[in-house]
Motif scaffolding. Structure first.
Motif, PDB file in Angstrom:
ATOM      1  N   GLN A  59      62.977  73.518   3.985  1.00 51.94           N
ATOM      2  CA  GLN A  59      61.635  73.511   3.400  1.00 51.94           C
ATOM      3  C   GLN A  59      60.581  73.883   4.443  1.00 51.94           C
ATOM      4  O   GLN A  59      59.684  74.695   4.167  1.00 51.94           O
ATOM      5  CB  GLN A  59      61.322  72.132   2.818  1.00 51.94           C
ATOM      6  N   LEU A  60      60.687  73.280   5.619  1.00 50.08           N
ATOM      7  CA  LEU A  60      59.702  73.556   6.668  1.00 50.08           C
ATOM      8  C   LEU A  60      59.832  74.984   7.192  1.00 50.08           C
ATOM      9  O   LEU A  60      58.821  75.614   7.525  1.00 50.08           O
ATOM     10  CB  LEU A  60      59.868  72.552   7.816  1.00 50.08           C
ATOM     11  N   HIS A  61      61.054  75.505   7.263  1.00 52.53           N
ATOM     12  CA  HIS A  61      61.246  76.909   7.656  1.00 52.53           C
ATOM     13  C   HIS A  61      60.482  77.831   6.712  1.00 52.53           C
ATOM     14  O   HIS A  61      59.782  78.759   7.139  1.00 52.53           O
ATOM     15  CB  HIS A  61      62.736  77.256   7.638  1.00 52.53           C
ATOM     16  N   ASP A  62      60.623  77.566   5.423  1.00 57.93           N
ATOM     17  CA  ASP A  62      59.948  78.413   4.435  1.00 57.93           C
ATOM     18  C   ASP A  62      58.427  78.300   4.553  1.00 57.93           C
ATOM     19  O   ASP A  62      57.712  79.308   4.440  1.00 57.93           O
ATOM     20  CB  ASP A  62      60.397  78.028   3.021  1.00 57.93           C
ATOM     21  N   GLN A  63      57.924  77.092   4.772  1.00 58.30           N
ATOM     22  CA  GLN A  63      56.481  76.900   4.921  1.00 58.30           C
ATOM     23  C   GLN A  63      55.960  77.642   6.157  1.00 58.30           C
ATOM     24  O   GLN A  63      54.882  78.257   6.118  1.00 58.30           O
ATOM     25  CB  GLN A  63      56.159  75.409   5.034  1.00 58.30           C
ATOM     26  N   LYS A 100      55.660  84.990   9.117  1.00 58.96           N
ATOM     27  CA  LYS A 100      56.511  86.144   8.793  1.00 58.96           C
ATOM     28  C   LYS A 100      57.629  86.279   9.830  1.00 58.96           C
ATOM     29  O   LYS A 100      58.393  85.367  10.021  1.00 58.96           O
ATOM     30  CB  LYS A 100      55.649  87.411   8.712  1.00 58.96           C
ATOM     31  N   GLN A 101      57.694  87.422  10.526  1.00 57.32           N
ATOM     32  CA  GLN A 101      58.749  87.670  11.513  1.00 57.32           C
ATOM     33  C   GLN A 101      58.274  87.460  12.946  1.00 57.32           C
ATOM     34  O   GLN A 101      58.937  87.915  13.889  1.00 57.32           O
ATOM     35  CB  GLN A 101      59.292  89.090  11.345  1.00 57.32           C
ATOM     36  N   GLU A 102      57.144  86.791  13.111  1.00 56.54           N
ATOM     37  CA  GLU A 102      56.640  86.565  14.473  1.00 56.54           C
ATOM     38  C   GLU A 102      57.600  85.683  15.265  1.00 56.54           C
ATOM     39  O   GLU A 102      58.280  84.822  14.712  1.00 56.54           O
ATOM     40  CB  GLU A 102      55.248  85.929  14.401  1.00 56.54           C
ATOM     41  N   ALA A 125      64.157  73.057  21.663  1.00 50.95           N
ATOM     42  CA  ALA A 125      64.596  74.422  21.365  1.00 50.95           C
ATOM     43  C   ALA A 125      65.644  74.437  20.263  1.00 50.95           C
ATOM     44  O   ALA A 125      65.672  75.345  19.421  1.00 50.95           O
ATOM     45  CB  ALA A 125      65.145  75.084  22.628  1.00 50.95           C
ATOM     46  N   ASP A 126      66.501  73.460  20.238  1.00 50.40           N
ATOM     47  CA  ASP A 126      67.508  73.359  19.188  1.00 50.40           C
ATOM     48  C   ASP A 126      66.842  73.165  17.830  1.00 50.40           C
ATOM     49  O   ASP A 126      67.277  73.736  16.825  1.00 50.40           O
ATOM     50  CB  ASP A 126      68.445  72.191  19.497  1.00 50.40           C
ATOM     51  N   LEU A 183      65.145  74.818  12.394  1.00 49.71           N
ATOM     52  CA  LEU A 183      64.095  75.524  11.650  1.00 49.71           C
ATOM     53  C   LEU A 183      64.394  77.016  11.494  1.00 49.71           C
ATOM     54  O   LEU A 183      63.785  77.690  10.657  1.00 49.71           O
ATOM     55  CB  LEU A 183      62.742  75.337  12.345  1.00 49.71           C
ATOM     56  N   GLY A 184      65.307  77.525  12.297  1.00 50.06           N
ATOM     57  CA  GLY A 184      65.720  78.926  12.166  1.00 50.06           C
ATOM     58  C   GLY A 184      64.631  79.931  12.472  1.00 50.06           C
ATOM     59  O   GLY A 184      64.590  81.015  11.870  1.00 50.06           O
ATOM     60  N   LEU A 185      63.749  79.627  13.416  1.00 49.54           N
ATOM     61  CA  LEU A 185      62.673  80.555  13.769  1.00 49.54           C
ATOM     62  C   LEU A 185      63.176  81.559  14.806  1.00 49.54           C
ATOM     63  O   LEU A 185      64.009  81.223  15.658  1.00 49.54           O
ATOM     64  CB  LEU A 185      61.472  79.776  14.308  1.00 49.54           C
TER      65      LEU A 185
END
Length: 331
Positions: free
Chosen positions: A196-200, A206-208, A229-230, A236-238
């Protein structure tokens, strides 16, 4: 015979019940009974509830209490124990800056009379462990040298996973304590919240790209994994900024200021523990893209090490970072 009174049969039955149950059953502490530690016969078939279990630890099989109620944790698993429903009597999850106190996050979660053994990643206080009178000890890789002393105090399980292996450590402890279902449910909820937080976040960024940088008075370290960092890159998959170096065993790599000049993330999470640090004192700092756009998010190194390596802390840090990134003032 004259002068001897007969005891009614009902009286004999009452007396026998008293002798069998009043004198023959062990005393149970009320607090222990409420924890689920039961050794009385089963009401259904009369079979005794097992008092011990055999589990496998880092070295072999260990016989432990089936329902431990006085766990001494010096493996770094105190937050995970709390989530599994256990209140340890002793902990090694102490404040990085003050090994005589528990971490700020745990201070409101643990009972006030919990004993402290010192930071679990360093030499712990064996006398404190003994004084806590545990019925089970969880020891991490750092305590291997004192294992022979620990087993003389109580059954000791050697947890094979240390500071940087949170999920593996959580799963191992849950398996030992027969709480795998509770662990899996918590991790499922955590991963769902991370999605959910990744999507928010990505709705905004975007892709920053992102970077996690720790700057001290002496050096700059770029983190690719472990701790904060993990959370950022795995949970979060950023996206990592191009040029993020391959990490050393601690999860990051020291980089020179000159090397940093070509490393220009869109978003920068900065770990410091004071106003004086190498990065912010350099001319390169003001030229970074993230600084120019106001996309710098701060956290102390102390909070990172106190929280970002453990279950409850990870969730708190993840919420904090996501809130900082999506804050309107940062756009």
């Amino acid at each position: 015979m004259l002068g001897v009174k007969r005891i009614p049969l009902a009286g004999i039955a009452v007396l026998m019940v008293f002798l069998l149950y009043g004198c023959g059953s062990p005393n149970h502490d009320i607090g222990e009974a409420s924890s689920g530690s039961v050794n009385s016969p089963s009401a259904s078939n009369g079979a005794a509830t097992p008092q011990t279990r055999t589990v496998k630890d880092a070295k072999g099989n260990v016989v432990i209490p089936a329902n431990p109620v006085r766990i001494a944790d010096i493996s770094g698993s105190t937050e995970e124990l709390l989530l599994l429903g256990f209140q340890p009597v002793l902990t090694g999850n102490t404040d990085m800056g003050n090994p005589g106190k528990v971490t700020p996050l745990l201070s409101s979660k643990l009972q006030t009379n919990v004993s402290i053994a010192g930071w679990f990643q360093t030499e712990i206080n064996i006398e404190a462990v003994m004084a806590a009178n545990p019925d089970l000890i969880l020891a991490g890789p750092t305590q291997e040298k004192i294992y022979d002393q620990l087993v003389k105090i109580a059954p000791t399980v050697r947890v094979p996973y240390g500071f940087n292996a949170y999920r593996e450590r959580f799963a191992f402890v849950a398996e030992v304590l027969d709480k795998k279902g509770e662990m899996e449910a918590w991790l499922k909820a955590y991963d769902q919240r991370a999605k959910q937080l990744h999507d928010q976040i990505t709705d905004v960024t975007k892709q920053e790209t992102f970077a996690v940088i720790e700057s001290t008075q002496k050096e700059i370290r770029i983190y690719a994994r472990t701790g904060l960092a993990d959370i950022v890159f795995n949970d979060l998959g950023l996206p990592k900024a191009p040029g993020t170096p391959e990490p050393d065993p601690w999860g990051g790599k020291v980089m020179s200021l000159e090397g940093l000049s070509t490393y220009d993330p869109d978003h920068l999470i900065l770990l410091t523990d004071g106003e004086q640090n190498v990065l912010e004192q350099s001319k390169i700092w003001s030229s970074l893209k993230a600084v120019k756009s106001g996309h710098v998010y701060r956290m102390t190194s102390r909070q990172n090490y106190n929280e970002a390596f453990f279950a409850m802390g990870k969730k708190a840090v993840m919420e904090q970072i996501a809130g900082d990134i999506t804050k309107p003032s940062k756009r």
